[in-house]
Design an enzyme around this catalytic site. Structure first.
Site, short mmCIF file in Angstrom:
data_model
loop_
_atom_site.label_atom_id
_atom_site.label_comp_id
_atom_site.label_asym_id
_atom_site.label_seq_id
_atom_site.Cartn_x
_atom_site.Cartn_y
_atom_site.Cartn_z
CG LEU A 210 0.50 -3.00 1.00
CD1 LEU A 210 -0.59 -3.17 -0.06
CD2 LEU A 210 1.67 -2.20 0.44
CG ASP A 211 1.44 2.56 5.63
OD1 ASP A 211 2.04 1.75 6.36
OD2 ASP A 211 1.96 3.56 5.12
CB VAL A 212 -4.76 1.34 7.69
CG1 VAL A 212 -4.41 2.77 8.10
CG2 VAL A 212 -6.28 1.15 7.68
#
Length: 308
Positions: free
Chosen positions: A138-140
């Site tokens: 998952l993206d930051v």
């Protein structure tokens, strides 16, 4: 830590300290200067700076500290990370915003794998060193539920499952405006943005990317969508929604309205992985895990609802 001691030869007499170190040890001039500035260089027993001059027969002592590996996993607990489920095969976590899944170049903040290491959770050693056990990311700036493999068998099974797109990944996104139709599919290839390396965009020569969405709530300024990904490209939901002129609320990288973002007090994209369904790699049973909205997203949604 590498400790080196050498005598200055005649050919280097009169050279600057940084130049002499660079030539004798094969270091860059910049690295040599950093060592001198950091107090790691002595000439005849006294500290010297990078621009001091060396002399023939002088005793040069240089201490070269070990360079930190930017991809090394650093065990570190993070209060915001919750373990939703753990067994011999998998560990399921609720990832908060501001945390990356694994170490990357340039990132010095918390990581999921670092938290697990500090918590004593041993994960699979399959995969690249900094990505051991990682079967999805998952993206930051995206929060929510994700799974990590603990056993080598689980890694193999889950990695193939994600390649085959059999897991069911459900996201909720609060987007600006009202998508028309209210339920549909976005089938548009995604590639790296031609002008910005850190962005992605719909590109004719991009990789096939398919996003399915349906509207859960329609409000005056924004709509709450349920989204299912058929593919898993980087920033896929954000890119596709932006391409349809309905960017995620709070997502400045992909064209959100900054005034609306400030109104709902959001400084990241309103995007959350609410549910993950997988076939358990050991039992073969279908299992599902869910994550509630974090406080910042819940508050933003409440503000949007109150504007009706």
């Amino acid at each position: 830590m590498d400790q080196r001691t050498v005598l200055i030869p005649e050919g280097l007499a009169g050279e600057r300290v940084d130049a002499a170190i660079a030539r004798m040890f094969g270091l860059s001039r910049t690295r040599a200067a950093e060592l001198a500035a950091g107090g790691h260089v002595q000439l005849d027993g006294r500290d010297v700076g990078k621009s001091d001059r060396v002399h023939e027969g002088g005793m040069l002592d240089v201490t070269i500290p070990r360079m930190a590996d930017p991809l090394e996993v650093k065990p570190e607990l993070h209060d915001g990370i919750r373990i939703l489920h753990e067994d011999d095969a998998i560990v399921v976590v609720d990832k908060p915003v501001g945390v990356v899944v694994h170490p990357t170049v340039g990132w010095t903040g918390p990581t999921i794998v670092g938290h697990l290491a500090a918590a004593g959770v041993r994960i699979s050693t399959s995969g690249a060193k900094e990505r051991e056990g990682i079967v999805q990311r998952l993206d930051v700036g995206t929060s929510g539920v994700m799974v990590i493999a603990k056993s080598e068998h689980a890694y193999s099974v889950l990695k193939q499952a994600f390649r085959d797109r059999t897991p069911e990944k459900t996201y909720h996104a609060l987007v600006q405006g009202h998508p028309d139709p209210s339920e549909g599919t976005i089938d548009a290839p995604i590639g790296r943005h031609p002008k910005h390396d850190w962005k992605f965009a719909v590109m004719n020569d991009g990789r096939p990317s398919v996003t399915h969405y349906s509207t859960l709530e329609a409000h005056r300024f924004a709509s709450l969508l349920e989204i299912h990904l058929e593919t898993g490209r980087t920033h896929q939901i954000r890119v596709h929604m932006s391409a349809t002129k309905h960017p995620c609320v709070g997502d400045p990288l992909y064209g959100c309205d900054p005034i609306l973002a400030r109104r709902v007090k959001l400084d990241r994209q309103w995007l959350h992985a609410v549910k993950l369904g997988i076939t358990h790699p050991d039992s073969g049973e279908w299992v599902e895990f869910e994550s509630p909205y974090p406080a910042d997203l819940a508050h933003a949604l409440d503000v949007i609802r109150d504007t009706d």
